[in-house]
Design a protein around this motif. Structure first.
Motif, PDB file in Angstrom:
ATOM      1  N   GLN A  88       0.878  -1.261  -0.101  1.00  0.00           N
ATOM      2  CA  GLN A  88       0.097  -0.053   0.241  1.00  0.00           C
ATOM      3  C   GLN A  88       0.759   1.344   0.114  1.00  0.00           C
ATOM      4  N   THR A  89       2.265   1.288   0.192  1.00  0.00           N
ATOM      5  CA  THR A  89       2.965   2.417   0.174  1.00  0.00           C
ATOM      6  C   THR A  89       3.601   2.689  -1.132  1.00  0.00           C
TER       7      THR A  89
ATOM      8  N   PRO B 126       9.554  -7.156  -9.227  1.00  0.00           N
ATOM      9  CA  PRO B 126       9.746  -7.593 -10.806  1.00  0.00           C
ATOM     10  C   PRO B 126       8.339  -7.384 -11.240  1.00  0.00           C
ATOM     11  N   GLN B 127       8.808  -6.594 -12.297  1.00  0.00           N
ATOM     12  CA  GLN B 127       7.463  -6.028 -13.155  1.00  0.00           C
ATOM     13  C   GLN B 127       6.510  -7.169 -13.718  1.00  0.00           C
ATOM     14  N   ALA B 128       7.075  -8.212 -14.073  1.00  0.00           N
ATOM     15  CA  ALA B 128       5.951  -9.334 -14.614  1.00  0.00           C
ATOM     16  C   ALA B 128       4.807  -9.543 -13.486  1.00  0.00           C
ATOM     17  N   LYS B 129       5.199  -9.505 -12.078  1.00  0.00           N
ATOM     18  CA  LYS B 129       4.503  -9.873 -11.019  1.00  0.00           C
ATOM     19  C   LYS B 129       3.523  -8.801 -10.626  1.00  0.00           C
ATOM     20  N   THR B 130       3.743  -7.500 -11.097  1.00  0.00           N
ATOM     21  CA  THR B 130       2.872  -6.276 -10.384  1.00  0.00           C
ATOM     22  C   THR B 130       1.665  -6.063 -11.360  1.00  0.00           C
ATOM     23  N   LEU B 131       0.870  -5.462 -10.299  1.00  0.00           N
ATOM     24  CA  LEU B 131      -0.383  -4.730 -10.905  1.00  0.00           C
ATOM     25  C   LEU B 131      -0.757  -3.712 -10.161  1.00  0.00           C
ATOM     26  N   VAL B 132      -1.049  -2.742 -10.669  1.00  0.00           N
ATOM     27  CA  VAL B 132      -1.265  -1.407  -9.698  1.00  0.00           C
ATOM     28  C   VAL B 132      -2.742  -1.416  -9.847  1.00  0.00           C
ATOM     29  N   VAL B 133      -3.462  -1.424  -8.441  1.00  0.00           N
ATOM     30  CA  VAL B 133      -4.977  -1.490  -8.455  1.00  0.00           C
ATOM     31  C   VAL B 133      -5.245  -0.478  -7.313  1.00  0.00           C
ATOM     32  N   GLY B 134      -4.379   0.356  -6.987  1.00  0.00           N
ATOM     33  CA  GLY B 134      -4.948   1.240  -5.739  1.00  0.00           C
ATOM     34  C   GLY B 134      -5.026   0.565  -4.577  1.00  0.00           C
ATOM     35  N   ASN B 135      -5.400   1.275  -3.614  1.00  0.00           N
ATOM     36  CA  ASN B 135      -5.836   0.586  -2.310  1.00  0.00           C
ATOM     37  C   ASN B 135      -7.181   0.129  -1.884  1.00  0.00           C
TER      38      ASN B 135
ATOM     39  N   ILE C 143      -5.586   6.169   5.156  1.00  0.00           N
ATOM     40  CA  ILE C 143      -6.206   7.377   5.297  1.00  0.00           C
ATOM     41  C   ILE C 143      -5.935   8.100   3.994  1.00  0.00           C
ATOM     42  N   PHE C 144      -5.028   7.990   3.322  1.00  0.00           N
ATOM     43  CA  PHE C 144      -4.801   8.792   2.080  1.00  0.00           C
ATOM     44  C   PHE C 144      -5.895   8.189   0.890  1.00  0.00           C
ATOM     45  N   PHE C 145      -6.111   7.191   0.829  1.00  0.00           N
ATOM     46  CA  PHE C 145      -7.029   6.555  -0.151  1.00  0.00           C
ATOM     47  C   PHE C 145      -8.420   6.854   0.226  1.00  0.00           C
ATOM     48  N   GLU C 146      -8.727   6.776   1.342  1.00  0.00           N
ATOM     49  CA  GLU C 146     -10.041   6.926   2.233  1.00  0.00           C
ATOM     50  C   GLU C 146     -10.408   8.659   1.709  1.00  0.00           C
ATOM     51  N   LEU C 147      -9.678   9.444   2.059  1.00  0.00           N
ATOM     52  CA  LEU C 147     -10.054  10.682   1.857  1.00  0.00           C
ATOM     53  C   LEU C 147     -10.130  11.269   0.358  1.00  0.00           C
ATOM     54  N   ILE C 148      -9.462  10.446  -0.459  1.00  0.00           N
ATOM     55  CA  ILE C 148      -9.702  10.606  -1.948  1.00  0.00           C
ATOM     56  C   ILE C 148     -10.974  10.065  -2.361  1.00  0.00           C
ATOM     57  N   SER C 149     -11.294   9.030  -1.746  1.00  0.00           N
ATOM     58  CA  SER C 149     -12.510   8.305  -2.367  1.00  0.00           C
ATOM     59  C   SER C 149     -13.681   9.072  -1.656  1.00  0.00           C
ATOM     60  N   LEU C 150     -13.543   9.485  -0.356  1.00  0.00           N
ATOM     61  CA  LEU C 150     -14.537  10.480   0.012  1.00  0.00           C
ATOM     62  C   LEU C 150     -14.553  11.833  -0.409  1.00  0.00           C
ATOM     63  N   LYS C 151     -13.338  12.433  -1.037  1.00  0.00           N
ATOM     64  CA  LYS C 151     -13.343  13.536  -1.407  1.00  0.00           C
ATOM     65  C   LYS C 151     -13.573  14.546  -0.177  1.00  0.00           C
ATOM     66  N   LYS C 152     -12.695  14.432   0.853  1.00  0.00           N
ATOM     67  CA  LYS C 152     -12.695  14.869   2.066  1.00  0.00           C
ATOM     68  C   LYS C 152     -11.291  15.582   2.114  1.00  0.00           C
ATOM     69  N   PRO C 153     -11.498  16.918   2.312  1.00  0.00           N
ATOM     70  CA  PRO C 153     -10.179  17.848   2.466  1.00  0.00           C
ATOM     71  C   PRO C 153      -9.403  17.395   3.923  1.00  0.00           C
ATOM     72  N   ALA C 154      -8.144  17.687   3.797  1.00  0.00           N
ATOM     73  CA  ALA C 154      -7.483  17.352   5.023  1.00  0.00           C
ATOM     74  C   ALA C 154      -6.305  17.915   5.493  1.00  0.00           C
ATOM     75  N   ILE C 155      -5.753  18.056   6.759  1.00  0.00           N
ATOM     76  CA  ILE C 155      -4.496  18.410   6.961  1.00  0.00           C
ATOM     77  C   ILE C 155      -3.609  17.259   7.296  1.00  0.00           C
ATOM     78  N   LEU C 156      -2.903  16.784   6.673  1.00  0.00           N
ATOM     79  CA  LEU C 156      -2.096  15.632   6.930  1.00  0.00           C
ATOM     80  C   LEU C 156      -0.875  16.045   7.677  1.00  0.00           C
ATOM     81  N   ILE C 157      -0.540  15.190   8.770  1.00  0.00           N
ATOM     82  CA  ILE C 157       0.479  15.270   9.426  1.00  0.00           C
ATOM     83  C   ILE C 157       1.480  14.045   9.334  1.00  0.00           C
ATOM     84  N   PRO C 158       2.419  14.318   8.658  1.00  0.00           N
ATOM     85  CA  PRO C 158       3.188  12.838   8.217  1.00  0.00           C
ATOM     86  C   PRO C 158       4.126  12.506   9.787  1.00  0.00           C
TER      87      PRO C 158
END
Length: 366
Positions: free
Chosen positions: A126-127, A156-165, A277-292
Motif C-alpha cells: 500500500q505504500t 519484478p515487473q512481470a508480477k506487479t499490478l497497480v490496483v490502488g488501495n 487514510i490517504f486513499f479513504e480521503l480521496i475516495s470520500l473527497k474529504k479535504p484534510a490537514i495531513l501530519i506525516p
C-alpha cells in the motif's frame, strides 16, 4: 477454499474480506497481533474487528530487524524464531489454499513457509516505498498488487499490478452512530489511526478550547497505556464549560460500522498520512490537514502528504511546528473548503481506486 490473510494493514484487508465473502464456500483465517504493542494488554483493533466479523483469528508473536540498536530491538530480534515456529504450526493446522498478505514483519514467516509448501502467495503493497519485510514477501509472491504506480520499480515487473488501495464500503454508509451530533457548525475529525497519535493529541490539548468555540470536534485518540491520552483529554473535556463540552466528541477508536457516520458529518480531517487514510480521503473527497509521521519507513507518509497537497486536496502540518500554526491552517482551510472540494472533482488520477478489492479477488481466483 481456505484463504489465510495476514499482515499489518487492517483496512485494506477488511475491504478484501468483504469482497471474499461475496463468493461461496470461502473460509477465511486471519493471522495477526492480539495486542498492538509490546507490553500492552489492550486488545488490538484488528483482533476486535476480525472477531466481530466471526472470522477465526490466530495470534502470532514475532519480531523484526530495526536500524536502531536497543534492548527493545534485541528482544524483538529474539522473537523472530518464535514467529517462524508458530507460523509453521498455523499453516499445518489450517492447510490454506491461498496466502494473502498485507505486508509487515508479521507476514514474513507465514509467507516463508507457504513458499516452501508450495501454497500460492499474493500480497498487496500500500505504500510508495516498501520496507524490507514487504520486499522479501514480494520475492516469494506469485502476484504483487500495488497502490501506487511509483512502487513498480521495487518489484519484478512481470508480477506487479497497480490496483490502488482497497477501501472498506463502510466508510460510504451510515450503519451505527457512536453518538448523535447536531451539526450546527463545521465538523473536524481528528485521527491518529487505530493506535492514535500522541504527538497529534498533544497539539490538540494545546488548542482544543480555541477550536471548540468555532467547530465541532470529533477526536479519535487511540488507547495506548503509555501516554493515557484518552483519559487526559476526558479530564480536559470535563473541565470545559457546558457550551464547549457539547462540541467535543471523544473516542479511543471507531469500529468499522461506526466510521461511515463520522465521515458523513466531517468537513475537514486532521490525520497522519498513511496510505489507508490517504486513499479513504480521496475516495470520500474529504479535504484534510495531513501530519506525516517523521520516522515512517522511507519517509512514505511525507510522500503521501506531498501528493495530496500537490493535487490541491489539503495542506501539510509538521508535528514539530507550533500548535498556533495548526489553528491558522484549520481556519484557512475551513474558509476555503469549497476550493479543496472542487480539486477532487477535477482529478482523474485515482478514478479506478474504489475497484481495488474487486480486482484483487478476481486475480486471485482467475
Amino acid at each position: 477454499m481456505r484463504v489465510l490473510i495476514t499482515g499489518g494493514h487492517l483496512s485494506p484487508a477488511l475491504a478484501v474480506i468483504e469482497e471474499l465473502k461475496k463468493k461461496n464456500q470461502i473460509e477465511i483465517i486471519y493471522v495477526g497481533r492480539k495486542y498492538p504493542l509490546e507490553g500492552e494488554k489492550v486488545l488490538s483493533l484488528e483482533y476486535q474487528e476480525i472477531n466481530r466479523l466471526g472470522i477465526k483469528f490466530e495470534n502470532i508473536v514475532t519480531g523484526r530487524l530495526t536500524r536502531v540498536l536497543s534492548i527493545k530491538s534485541l528482544v524483538s530480534v529474539l522473537k523472530i524464531p518464535v514467529g517462524f515456529f508458530q507460523s509453521f504450526f498455523i499453516i499445518e493446522k489450517h492447510q490454506p489454499d491461498i496466502i494473502l498478505s498485507f505486508g509487515s514483519y508479521v507476514a514474513v514467516p507465514l509467507v516463508f513457509w507457504a513458499f516452501l509448501l508450495k501454497i500460492p502467495i499474493y500480497t498487496h503493497e500500500q505504500t510508495i516505498k516498501p520496507g524490507i519485510a514487504n520486499r522479501i514477501i514480494g520475492f516469494f509472491a506469485k502476484k504483487i498488487f500495488l497502490a501506487f504506480e511509483e512502487t513498480k520499480k521495487f518489484f519484478p515487473q512481470a508480477k506487479t499490478l497497480v490496483v490502488g488501495n482497497p477501501i472498506k464500503s463502510s466508510i460510504f454508509k451510515i450503519q451505527k452512530k457512536p453518538f448523535t451530533i447536531k451539526k450546527k457548525m463545521p465538523v473536524i475529525y481528528i485521527t491518529g489511526g487505530s493506535l492514535g497519535s500522541h504527538s497529534i493529541n498533544i497539539h490538540i490539548k494545546e488548542i482544543l478550547s480555541q477550536l471548540l468555540r468555532k467547530y465541532i470536534i470529533i477526536h479519535q485518540t487511540g488507547d495506548t497505556k503509555e501516554f493515557s491520552d484518552y483519559q487526559q483529554l476526558l479530564k480536559i473535556k470535563e473541565s470545559l464549560s457546558e457550551s464547549l463540552k457539547e462540541n467535543y466528541f471523544l473516542k479511543k477508536y471507531f469500529f468499522n460500522e461506526e466510521i461511515g457516520y463520522i465521515y458523513s458529518l466531517t468537513d475537514l480531517v486532521i490525520s497522519r498520512a498513511g496510505a489507508n487514510i490517504f486513499f479513504e480521503l480521496i475516495s470520500l473527497k474529504k479535504p484534510a490537514i495531513l501530519i506525516p509521521l517523521p520516522w515512517s519507513a522511507g519517509r512514505e507518509q511525507q510522500h503521501h502528504a506531498e501528493i495530496f497537497v500537490k493535487n490541491g486536496f489539503g495542506e501539510i502540518f509538521h508535528q514539530r511546528e507550533p500548535s498556533s500554526k495548526l489553528v491558522r491552517l484549520i481556519n484557512l482551510m475551513i474558509e476555503k473548503i469549497d476550493f479543496y472540494k472542487k480539486n477532487f472533482l477535477l482529478n482523474k488520477d485515482f478514478s479506478h481506486q474504489n475497484e481495488a478489492a474487486e480486482i484483487i479477488v478476481s486475480n486471485i481466483f482467475s
